[in-house]
Design a protein around this motif. Structure first.
Motif, PDB file in Angstrom:
ATOM      1  N   ARG A 284      -0.731  -1.612 -40.401  1.00 23.71           N
ATOM      2  CA  ARG A 284      -1.415  -0.327 -40.317  1.00 23.71           C
ATOM      3  C   ARG A 284      -1.015   0.482 -39.095  1.00 23.71           C
ATOM      4  O   ARG A 284      -1.842   1.090 -38.423  1.00 23.71           O
ATOM      5  CB  ARG A 284      -2.932  -0.501 -40.355  1.00 23.71           C
ATOM      6  CG  ARG A 284      -3.465  -1.286 -41.533  1.00 23.71           C
ATOM      7  CD  ARG A 284      -2.963  -0.755 -42.857  1.00 23.71           C
ATOM      8  NE  ARG A 284      -3.305   0.637 -43.055  1.00 23.71           N
ATOM      9  CZ  ARG A 284      -2.624   1.468 -43.846  1.00 23.71           C
ATOM     10  NH1 ARG A 284      -1.555   1.046 -44.475  1.00 23.71           N
ATOM     11  NH2 ARG A 284      -2.994   2.714 -43.973  1.00 23.71           N
ATOM     12  N   ASP A 285       0.267   0.501 -38.779  1.00 16.88           N
ATOM     13  CA  ASP A 285       0.775   1.351 -37.702  1.00 16.88           C
ATOM     14  C   ASP A 285       1.092   2.723 -38.295  1.00 16.88           C
ATOM     15  O   ASP A 285       2.023   2.850 -39.100  1.00 16.88           O
ATOM     16  CB  ASP A 285       2.038   0.735 -37.096  1.00 16.88           C
ATOM     17  CG  ASP A 285       2.565   1.531 -35.913  1.00 16.88           C
ATOM     18  OD1 ASP A 285       2.001   2.611 -35.628  1.00 16.88           O
ATOM     19  OD2 ASP A 285       3.526   1.077 -35.277  1.00 16.88           O
ATOM     20  N   PRO A 286       0.340   3.785 -37.952  1.00 19.03           N
ATOM     21  CA  PRO A 286       0.596   5.102 -38.541  1.00 19.03           C
ATOM     22  C   PRO A 286       1.953   5.666 -38.168  1.00 19.03           C
ATOM     23  O   PRO A 286       2.438   6.597 -38.818  1.00 19.03           O
ATOM     24  CB  PRO A 286      -0.540   5.968 -37.963  1.00 19.03           C
ATOM     25  CG  PRO A 286      -0.930   5.284 -36.704  1.00 19.03           C
ATOM     26  CD  PRO A 286      -0.746   3.815 -36.967  1.00 19.03           C
TER      27      PRO A 286
ATOM     28  N   PRO B 101       2.650  11.185 -34.241  1.00 17.47           N
ATOM     29  CA  PRO B 101       2.593   9.728 -34.452  1.00 17.47           C
ATOM     30  C   PRO B 101       2.340   9.362 -35.904  1.00 17.47           C
ATOM     31  O   PRO B 101       1.692   8.362 -36.197  1.00 17.47           O
ATOM     32  CB  PRO B 101       1.408   9.320 -33.589  1.00 17.47           C
ATOM     33  CG  PRO B 101       0.461  10.469 -33.780  1.00 17.47           C
ATOM     34  CD  PRO B 101       1.320  11.704 -33.925  1.00 17.47           C
ATOM     35  N   TRP B 102       2.872  10.174 -36.846  1.00 11.98           N
ATOM     36  CA  TRP B 102       2.584   9.967 -38.269  1.00 11.98           C
ATOM     37  C   TRP B 102       3.861   9.716 -39.065  1.00 11.98           C
ATOM     38  O   TRP B 102       3.979  10.138 -40.208  1.00 11.98           O
ATOM     39  CB  TRP B 102       1.856  11.194 -38.844  1.00 11.98           C
ATOM     40  CG  TRP B 102       0.702  11.661 -38.031  1.00 11.98           C
ATOM     41  CD1 TRP B 102       0.582  12.863 -37.379  1.00 11.98           C
ATOM     42  CD2 TRP B 102      -0.511  10.960 -37.765  1.00 11.98           C
ATOM     43  NE1 TRP B 102      -0.620  12.952 -36.727  1.00 11.98           N
ATOM     44  CE2 TRP B 102      -1.318  11.791 -36.957  1.00 11.98           C
ATOM     45  CE3 TRP B 102      -1.003   9.709 -38.139  1.00 11.98           C
ATOM     46  CZ2 TRP B 102      -2.583  11.415 -36.505  1.00 11.98           C
ATOM     47  CZ3 TRP B 102      -2.265   9.324 -37.690  1.00 11.98           C
ATOM     48  CH2 TRP B 102      -3.037  10.170 -36.887  1.00 11.98           C
ATOM     49  N   ARG B 103       4.807   8.994 -38.481  1.00 12.14           N
ATOM     50  CA  ARG B 103       6.080   8.803 -39.185  1.00 12.14           C
ATOM     51  C   ARG B 103       5.925   7.950 -40.443  1.00 12.14           C
ATOM     52  O   ARG B 103       6.730   8.083 -41.380  1.00 12.14           O
ATOM     53  CB  ARG B 103       7.112   8.189 -38.236  1.00 12.14           C
ATOM     54  CG  ARG B 103       7.521   9.123 -37.108  1.00 12.14           C
ATOM     55  CD  ARG B 103       8.613   8.544 -36.233  1.00 12.14           C
ATOM     56  NE  ARG B 103       8.194   7.280 -35.631  1.00 12.14           N
ATOM     57  CZ  ARG B 103       8.979   6.540 -34.845  1.00 12.14           C
ATOM     58  NH1 ARG B 103      10.227   6.936 -34.597  1.00 12.14           N
ATOM     59  NH2 ARG B 103       8.536   5.418 -34.323  1.00 12.14           N
ATOM     60  N   ALA B 104       4.916   7.081 -40.497  1.00 12.44           N
ATOM     61  CA  ALA B 104       4.681   6.301 -41.724  1.00 12.44           C
ATOM     62  C   ALA B 104       4.354   7.242 -42.884  1.00 12.44           C
ATOM     63  O   ALA B 104       4.842   7.058 -44.007  1.00 12.44           O
ATOM     64  CB  ALA B 104       3.549   5.305 -41.506  1.00 12.44           C
ATOM     65  N   TYR B 105       3.540   8.250 -42.617  1.00 17.33           N
ATOM     66  CA  TYR B 105       3.168   9.215 -43.657  1.00 17.33           C
ATOM     67  C   TYR B 105       4.369  10.077 -44.042  1.00 17.33           C
ATOM     68  O   TYR B 105       4.556  10.393 -45.223  1.00 17.33           O
ATOM     69  CB  TYR B 105       2.010  10.086 -43.169  1.00 17.33           C
ATOM     70  CG  TYR B 105       0.749   9.306 -42.935  1.00 17.33           C
ATOM     71  CD1 TYR B 105      -0.219   9.191 -43.925  1.00 17.33           C
ATOM     72  CD2 TYR B 105       0.522   8.647 -41.721  1.00 17.33           C
ATOM     73  CE1 TYR B 105      -1.380   8.449 -43.710  1.00 17.33           C
ATOM     74  CE2 TYR B 105      -0.625   7.895 -41.504  1.00 17.33           C
ATOM     75  CZ  TYR B 105      -1.568   7.802 -42.506  1.00 17.33           C
ATOM     76  OH  TYR B 105      -2.710   7.063 -42.305  1.00 17.33           O
TER      77      TYR B 105
END
Length: 481
Positions: free
Chosen positions: A431-433, A464-468
């Motif tokens: 769960r690292d955003p 800090p939203w590279r996962a999205y």
């Protein structure tokens, strides 16, 4: 967390759902605390005190509102949660860590003294770790009292209390009512499964979320039935199933949980929230990503896109390794073979749910040739075997029990685990955003670049939203837009 009283008051006046769960308001005249979306008459500004967490409100002598029900509020999902000691502790407490171990052990997991970690938690949330844990248990109990007819002993233990006596005493002292008197008349029949509601901040791209999970899961372990998502669950020796769908016209998911899983509800509910990324702040995420012209049309096409999580870190890591350098379809086929070979048969009311996902302990005992016979190369079979043994022995934690950095460091020591696999597991299981599989061919193709270093430089604006951002790029590439 610092709160701006003027901004908070404007949020409660407009009942702005974007702030739901980000703070609570205590009303001095009633000694009740509410969510920002409460439909009760807005109190005067001079009667409002704002708190960053429900535990802080209860620690100041406020009781939860029976109308807006603070236990339904989405949780805290801070920008830097993966690197904050306080938020790591909060997440571990939400997962029931203090139900099974003391705070000294929890601090040791993080690499700090108990005094240092306690100071970090108090500084961030204004309450002690024990107060956080007590409020979590009480609000879960209140949730179950309101929506189920579970027997009191079952309900108390499912909420994380060691005894009914302790539950009754703490509930009565904190909320001023005996649990039996508090209980609602509606709910499920005793002894059956339960249906609970979990809130989220809108919007929620449900179709995309459900489709991503089912499309990359194992056939027989998870599936879709109409608008519902179904899957089997194996947790702490308990086996059962869940069925999830959006509540029409409300920012809630309705989650049906089989009776056999009720004793592990305290652990299961946080995992379900992570599976569907229900604590995300979509307004903030979408606003940040939309500033990049590459991502703006993708975000506009899928507002509220969540990063699908995982109920079990090993299961997700297994899927990631099977997906190395092959198509999604091929990886899903291999995953299905593992489920049939190493997942126990399941009996459920749903024709599409046939197996429980394979457990690390079972695969750790398998001969290497057994894994190769499922269609793997010797090298990939060895990677899976090594990974399974590391998880089964407790050397590797892929469920958030360790800091993300420590988990990834240990994970990448396994031969065959590279940056792509590690970052994929970080964004979904840990769960690292900001988890970012920068070497992914799909990501590189979507942004029109050919080298990972170029992708990393381009993606700086997505932090800090590279996962999205990764998910938007994958889905945009798949749909041709």
């Amino acid at each position: 967390m610092q709160l701006d009283p003027a901004l908070c008051y404007e949020a409660i006046k407009s009942r702005d759902a974007r702030f739901d769960g980000r703070f609570f308001v205590g009303v001095s005249t009633t000694r009740i605390y509410c969510r920002p979306v409460c439909t009760a008459r807005t109190p005067g500004r001079d009667r409002c005190t704002f708190f960053s967490h429900a535990a802080a409100a209860e620690g100041s002598g406020f009781r939860p509102c029976l109308r807006c029900r603070p236990e339904l509020a989405p949780g805290v999902a801070p920008v830097d949660a993966s690197r904050s000691a306080a938020h790591w502790t909060f997440a571990r407490i939400e997962s029931g860590a203090l139900n099974e171990s003391d705070f000294e052990r929890l601090a040791k997991e993080y690499g700090l003294s108990s005094r240092q970690l306690r100071r970090a938690v108090v500084g961030e949330f204004g309450v002690t770790p024990i107060q956080l844990a007590q409020t979590r248990r009480l609000l879960l109990a209140k949730h179950l009292l309101t929506e189920t007819r579970l027997p009191m002993a079952t309900l108390a233990h499912a909420s994380g209390f060691s005894s009914v006596r302790r539950f009754n005493a703490l509930f009565t002292s904190r909320y001023g009512l005996n649990p039996m008197r508090f209980r609602k008349t509606s709910g499920e029949a005793a002894g059956q499964g339960v249906t609970l509601r979990l809130a989220y901040r809108p919007p929620l791209a449900w179709v995309e979320l459900r489709s991503f999970l089912v499309g990359r899961g194992a056939v027989g372990v998870e599936c879709a039935e109409g608008n519902r998502y179904l899957r089997t669950v194996h947790l702490d020796g308990r086996r059962g199933w869940i069925a999830v769908q959006p509540a029409e016209g409300r920012n809630l998911l309705e989650v049906e949980i089989s009776a056999d899983l009720v004793p592990v509800l305290a652990k299961l509910l946080p995992r379900i929230r992570r599976l569907f990324d229900l604590d995300a702040h979509p307004g903030l995420i979408d606003q940040t990503l939309s500033q990049d012209p590459r991502l703006a049309p993708l975000v506009a096409a899928r507002p509220g896109l969540r990063v699908p999580g995982a109920l079990d870190g090993f299961e997700l890591a297994l899927r990631a390794v099977l997906g190395q350098q092959v198509t999604v379809k091929a990886a899903t086929t291999l995953f299905g073979r593992f489920a049939r070979a190493y997942g126990e048969p399941a009996q459920t009311p749903y024709a599409g749910l046939l197996y429980y996902a394979p457990q690390a302990e079972r695969i750790a005992r398998a001969e290497l040739q057994e894994l190769i016979d499922l269609g793997l190369t010797q090298r990939r079979a060895q990677t899976i075997s090594d990974m399974a043994r590391a998880v089964a022995s407790g050397e590797l934690d892929l469920d958030g029990g360790m800091r993300i950095e420590a988990s990834l460091e240990r994970f990448q020591k396994i031969p065959g685990i590279g940056p792509w696999t590690a970052q994929y597991v970080a964004m979904r299981a840990l769960r690292d955003p900001d988890g970012f599989p920068y070497s992914d061919l799909g990501v590189m193709k979507a942004v029109g670049l050919t080298r990972p270093a170029q992708v990393i430089a381009t993606a700086e604006r997505w932090r800090p939203w590279r996962a999205y951002a990764s998910l938007h790029l994958w889905l945009g590439l798949a749909s041709g837009g």
